[in-house]
Design an enzyme around this catalytic site. Structure first.
Site, short mmCIF file in Angstrom:
data_model
loop_
_atom_site.label_atom_id
_atom_site.label_comp_id
_atom_site.label_asym_id
_atom_site.label_seq_id
_atom_site.Cartn_x
_atom_site.Cartn_y
_atom_site.Cartn_z
N CYS A 35 6.61 -26.70 0.88
CA CYS A 35 8.05 -27.93 0.81
C CYS A 35 8.15 -29.75 1.35
O CYS A 35 9.00 -29.40 0.65
CB CYS A 35 9.06 -26.37 1.41
SG CYS A 35 9.26 -25.52 1.07
N CYS A 105 15.77 -34.61 8.06
CA CYS A 105 14.85 -34.13 8.85
C CYS A 105 15.53 -34.28 10.55
O CYS A 105 14.82 -33.30 10.91
CB CYS A 105 14.42 -35.60 8.95
SG CYS A 105 12.87 -35.88 7.57
#
Length: 212
Positions: A35, A105
């Site tokens: 991913c 993130c």
């Protein structure tokens, strides 16, 4: 090139606490190399129930590495109760901010921390979650949490924070449905259900109004 803060670049070029804690008390893994982002977090708790050591292994971009590095620094000295209050916004703030397209993130950091704490507490993974974005393996509960905590209102924003919808795009309608559901819940908060004796003052008040 992304407009990164000096703090992000510092934690990217010189990441702290890279590696793995031996015999960890807490362990979490999120994402996958397929991913594009993968993160593993391990930590050790001392006799005072505070996180003594935290380390990470990451596969990802500069933001992913910096966010993981920042998280391990933030965890040192925390109790588990203090650690579980750390959000993706806290991680981003520690780094002086992240570009909107890289907020996923910091979300990855929050997710891996949740799983590491669940491991520490001996809680099994929740099997009720439904994969919404097959491209990036993002679940319905992960999307709901991101929408609630970050006040997201558009599919593009959800993609920035979770990567969901950023691949083939076939899940975008489902993502919009989750956004609409969460926003409706926020607009119409449900009060506590009254039972038994709790209803009496309200009923008495209504009866008095009728009598008048």
């Amino acid at each position: 090139m992304w407009d990164y803060t000096d703090k992000v670049m510092e934690h990217f070029w010189s990441p702290r606490n890279v590696g793995e804690v031996e015999n960890p008390d807490g362990l979490g893994e999120v994402g996958s190399i397929a991913c594009g982002d993968a993160l593993r977090l391990t930590f050790k708790v001392d006799q005072n129930k505070r996180i003594q050591e935290a380390k990470f292994k990451s596969f990802g971009c500069a933001s992913a590495i910096a966010a993981a590095s920042a998280l391990t620094e933030m965890l040192k000295g925390c109790t588990i109760e203090e650690a579980e209050k750390i959000t993706n916004q806290d991680i981003a703030a520690f780094l002086g901010g992240l570009p909107p397209q890289k907020m996923h993130c910091s979300v990855l950091g929050e997710q891996v921390l949740e799983r590491a704490i669940a491991y520490y507490r001996g809680k099994p993974a929740d099997k009720r979650e439904e994969i919404i974005c097959e491209c990036f393996g993002v679940t319905d509960q992960e999307i709901q949490k991101a929408v609630k905590e970050n006040n997201l209102n558009a599919v593009e924003e959800v993609t920035n924070y979770t990567k969901a919808g950023g691949g083939c795009g076939s899940c975008q309608e489902k993502i919009q449905g989750i956004i609409d559901w969460v926003r409706a819940e926020v607009r119409e908060p449900r009060g506590p259900k009254l039972i038994g004796i709790q209803k009496l003052p309200i009923m008495t008040s209504l009866e008095r109004k009728v009598e008048k």
